[in-house]
Design an enzyme around this catalytic site. Sequence first.
Site, PDB file in Angstrom:
ATOM      1  N   SER A 164      39.002  33.958  52.872  1.00 29.84           N
ATOM      2  CA  SER A 164      38.964  33.895  51.418  1.00 29.84           C
ATOM      3  C   SER A 164      39.745  32.706  50.861  1.00 29.84           C
ATOM      4  O   SER A 164      39.452  31.566  51.196  1.00 29.84           O
ATOM      5  CB  SER A 164      39.465  35.215  50.841  1.00 29.84           C
ATOM      6  OG  SER A 164      39.222  35.242  49.456  1.00 29.84           O
ATOM      7  N   HIS A 165      40.765  32.998  50.066  1.00 30.67           N
ATOM      8  CA  HIS A 165      41.514  31.957  49.369  1.00 30.67           C
ATOM      9  C   HIS A 165      42.701  31.456  50.181  1.00 30.67           C
ATOM     10  O   HIS A 165      43.465  30.623  49.696  1.00 30.67           O
ATOM     11  CB  HIS A 165      41.996  32.518  48.034  1.00 30.67           C
ATOM     12  CG  HIS A 165      42.654  33.857  48.215  1.00 30.67           C
ATOM     13  ND1 HIS A 165      41.912  35.004  48.412  1.00 30.67           N
ATOM     14  CD2 HIS A 165      43.935  34.206  48.301  1.00 30.67           C
ATOM     15  CE1 HIS A 165      42.738  36.013  48.592  1.00 30.67           C
ATOM     16  NE2 HIS A 165      43.976  35.565  48.528  1.00 30.67           N
ATOM     17  N   ASP A 174      36.960  30.096  44.877  1.00 33.95           N
ATOM     18  CA  ASP A 174      37.891  30.084  46.019  1.00 33.95           C
ATOM     19  C   ASP A 174      37.205  29.695  47.330  1.00 33.95           C
ATOM     20  O   ASP A 174      36.041  29.286  47.343  1.00 33.95           O
ATOM     21  CB  ASP A 174      38.600  31.437  46.148  1.00 33.95           C
ATOM     22  CG  ASP A 174      37.671  32.526  46.664  1.00 33.95           C
ATOM     23  OD1 ASP A 174      36.467  32.449  46.358  1.00 33.95           O
ATOM     24  OD2 ASP A 174      38.142  33.431  47.379  1.00 33.95           O
ATOM     25  N   ASP A 187      35.779  31.166  49.876  1.00 30.04           N
ATOM     26  CA  ASP A 187      34.475  31.712  50.257  1.00 30.04           C
ATOM     27  C   ASP A 187      33.566  31.988  49.064  1.00 30.04           C
ATOM     28  O   ASP A 187      32.507  32.592  49.218  1.00 30.04           O
ATOM     29  CB  ASP A 187      34.656  32.978  51.098  1.00 30.04           C
ATOM     30  CG  ASP A 187      35.359  34.077  50.330  1.00 30.04           C
ATOM     31  OD1 ASP A 187      36.175  33.757  49.442  1.00 30.04           O
ATOM     32  OD2 ASP A 187      35.097  35.264  50.605  1.00 30.04           O
ATOM     33  N   ASP A 220      33.878  33.879  46.222  1.00 33.05           N
ATOM     34  CA  ASP A 220      33.718  35.135  45.482  1.00 33.05           C
ATOM     35  C   ASP A 220      34.633  35.248  44.271  1.00 33.05           C
ATOM     36  O   ASP A 220      34.439  36.116  43.426  1.00 33.05           O
ATOM     37  CB  ASP A 220      33.834  36.365  46.410  1.00 33.05           C
ATOM     38  CG  ASP A 220      35.137  36.430  47.165  1.00 33.05           C
ATOM     39  OD1 ASP A 220      35.975  35.518  46.980  1.00 33.05           O
ATOM     40  OD2 ASP A 220      35.326  37.377  47.946  1.00 33.05           O
ATOM     41  N   ARG A 221      35.648  34.378  44.163  1.00 27.77           N
ATOM     42  CA  ARG A 221      36.535  34.453  42.997  1.00 27.77           C
ATOM     43  C   ARG A 221      36.156  33.414  41.945  1.00 27.77           C
ATOM     44  O   ARG A 221      35.503  32.416  42.272  1.00 27.77           O
ATOM     45  CB  ARG A 221      37.989  34.198  43.411  1.00 27.77           C
ATOM     46  CG  ARG A 221      38.536  35.286  44.298  1.00 27.77           C
ATOM     47  CD  ARG A 221      40.021  35.102  44.529  1.00 27.77           C
ATOM     48  NE  ARG A 221      40.528  36.237  45.287  1.00 27.77           N
ATOM     49  CZ  ARG A 221      41.811  36.568  45.390  1.00 27.77           C
ATOM     50  NH1 ARG A 221      42.730  35.833  44.791  1.00 27.77           N
ATOM     51  NH2 ARG A 221      42.176  37.619  46.083  1.00 27.77           N
ATOM     52  N   THR A 256      42.618  49.101  43.874  1.00 27.60           N
ATOM     53  CA  THR A 256      42.413  47.685  44.152  1.00 27.60           C
ATOM     54  C   THR A 256      41.473  47.501  45.345  1.00 27.60           C
ATOM     55  O   THR A 256      41.569  48.236  46.320  1.00 27.60           O
ATOM     56  CB  THR A 256      43.784  47.048  44.459  1.00 27.60           C
ATOM     57  OG1 THR A 256      44.579  47.189  43.290  1.00 27.60           O
ATOM     58  CG2 THR A 256      43.662  45.588  44.828  1.00 27.60           C
ATOM     59  N   LYS A 316      32.132  40.421  44.976  1.00 27.70           N
ATOM     60  CA  LYS A 316      32.387  39.707  43.744  1.00 27.70           C
ATOM     61  C   LYS A 316      31.746  38.323  43.866  1.00 27.70           C
ATOM     62  O   LYS A 316      31.439  37.881  44.972  1.00 27.70           O
ATOM     63  CB  LYS A 316      33.874  39.621  43.439  1.00 27.70           C
ATOM     64  CG  LYS A 316      34.747  39.117  44.562  1.00 27.70           C
ATOM     65  CD  LYS A 316      36.212  39.403  44.242  1.00 27.70           C
ATOM     66  CE  LYS A 316      37.092  39.061  45.432  1.00 27.70           C
ATOM     67  NZ  LYS A 316      37.994  40.182  45.782  1.00 27.70           N
TER      68      LYS A 316
HETATM   69  C1  G1P Z   1      44.126  40.963  46.672  1.00 31.37           C
HETATM   70  C2  G1P Z   1      43.794  41.267  45.225  1.00 31.37           C
HETATM   71  C3  G1P Z   1      42.697  42.305  45.162  1.00 31.37           C
HETATM   72  C4  G1P Z   1      41.474  41.811  45.938  1.00 31.37           C
HETATM   73  C5  G1P Z   1      41.890  41.429  47.350  1.00 31.37           C
HETATM   74  C6  G1P Z   1      40.742  40.802  48.124  1.00 31.37           C
HETATM   75  O1  G1P Z   1      44.557  42.135  47.324  1.00 31.37           O
HETATM   76  O2  G1P Z   1      44.932  41.702  44.522  1.00 31.37           O
HETATM   77  O3  G1P Z   1      42.368  42.551  43.819  1.00 31.37           O
HETATM   78  O4  G1P Z   1      40.481  42.802  45.996  1.00 31.37           O
HETATM   79  O5  G1P Z   1      42.968  40.486  47.307  1.00 31.37           O
HETATM   80  O6  G1P Z   1      40.279  39.630  47.507  1.00 31.37           O
HETATM   81  P1  G1P Z   1      46.115  42.507  47.527  1.00 31.37           P
HETATM   82  O7  G1P Z   1      46.757  41.340  48.245  1.00 31.37           O
HETATM   83  O8  G1P Z   1      46.707  42.668  46.163  1.00 31.37           O
HETATM   84  O9  G1P Z   1      46.111  43.785  48.324  1.00 31.37           O
HETATM   85 ZN    ZN Z   2      37.402  35.107  48.367  1.00 30.41          ZN
END
Ligand code: G1P
Ligand code: ZN
Length: 546
Positions: A116-117, A280, A282, A284-285, A347, A379
């Site tokens: 991801s990010h 981001d 990948d 999705d953000r 979450t 997302k």
């Molecule tokens: C974080 C974000 C959450 C999201 C997840 C995956 O998780 O807060 O909203 O779904 O990344 O992208 P966290 O590190 O808070 O558990």
């Molecule tokens: Zn991502």
Amino acid sequence: MPENAVLTIATLPYTDQKPGTSGLRKRVPVFQQPHYLENFVQSIFDSISPPHGATLVLGGDGRHYNIEAIQIILRMAAANGFGRVLVGRSGILSTPAASCVIRKQGAFGGIILSASHNPGGPEGDFGIKYNTSNGGPAPEKITDSIFEMSRRITQYRIVDAPDVDLDTTGDRMLCGMRVSVIEPVSDYADLMESLFDFDAIRSLLAGGFDIRFDAMHAVTGPYAREIFVNRLKAPESSLMNCVPLPDFGKGHPDPNLTYAHDLVSILNGEHAPDFGAASDGDGDRNMILGRRFFVTPSDSLAILTANAKLVPGYRRGLKGVARSMPTSAAVDRVARELGIPCFETPTGWKFFGNLMDADKVTLCGEESFGTGSNHIREKDGLWAVLFWLNVIAVRKQSVEDIVREHWARFGRNVYSRHDYEAIPNDAANGVIAHLRAEFDNLAGKTFGSYEVERCDDFSYTDPVDGSTSTGQGLRLLFTDGSRIVFRLSGTGTEGATLRIYLEAYDPIVAHHHLDAQTALGDLISIAGEVTQLEARTGRKEPTVIT
Ligand code: G1P
Ligand code: ZN
């Protein structure tokens, strides 16, 4: 099993981390250890027991080790009896595009390679996750099974074959399995064109509405080029950092005010464009900016909900909406007015998937820069950007005017998240345990003008499958609708990350010029006081404010 499939005896290291719904994330050198990736991939295949001849979708965000991992997974898929693998050209598929392809092609599932990010590169992070046939992240019972399997695996199956050419589209055979190298962008871009009014957006851009999209050197670069430049005729200068790099140009591909600083400074600059957005690693953000104006992801969800009928794909209205618990309640107010249900989930994206499969919600989102709809089961960053552009094209107003009108109508949920990263685990657990123990003392207590109505530890019963998730975050709920939420991150890779979510409901339009940190000043001090944060962690300031 094909004749030249080799049974390889698996050796340590086994996986030591329970994969969440965002999969297994580790540093690249961990994944590069002999058998490490193979053990995990075989554990996926053993957990999902694909029928003989099943179709798999495969792709990743292009980060370091992406292509090597794809070649290994292809050889293993052939040895495990898959009939066909659809793989993005050069191994590329954004997370939303992978979800789109799984659904469109009716695949059995998909493997997405991404962290991801998180930063990439030889010393950065790598990740792998499995998505099921609905296009969404595997549910917990599958990820738990993968983890169990990965702890006791003794052998994996892999064919002995040369690398497959992934640089040109088309079909080729790998030991009896068809590898279809697909164009990674077109299915996704077609889906976007079916949801949004591209003609209206094209006229908006032709009329001089100036946009910047920052792909942060990550996977959305080619998607943005196809959609914005080729299909919507935006000038080339609308694109920033749209050449994907395996190390993301040494950046941190997380679209927020801290990490997307280049874009933020352009939008705050003298000749600022009308609209800015970023995505981001990948894809999705999303982050949405107007000229010298930031739209919080919570407000964005509320505003898209309020304006959904302006967009062709949502013209007939929304079934319902959902937000994660720490996301501000701005969307709740809109849902109430529209007379549609609003679900508050823990979450993470997996809870939305169940609601969408059961046709209970159309739009959903999280405060962490994630917004989406039932068009896929992830997302979707570019989808949110196009949604905004479509709304602007119809309303012919600036981003800031749209947001201010929204606040004037619904009130403003002033919002911010403070992250304290890499706290020693003991100290972070201590903060949470202390807070929980304080619950009884806090109920009814007043802090200046704020009175605590109640405190609780959020739990959720899924209305679709009846499963219950407990311990999802501590909440301090105030009598005026303001809240402070505390939870530990489930995705951090170093120590613990404490997230403090601050939300003050303000119905008074005259206050709406205040910046969020000022408006939240009292809640910020209350959070510090009730957690004994500085004494327990030594931290005076958050690491990241969003
Ligand atoms: C974080 C974000 C959450 C999201 C997840 C995956 O998780 O807060 O909203 O779904 O990344 O992208 P966290 O590190 O808070 O558990
Ligand atoms: Zn991502």
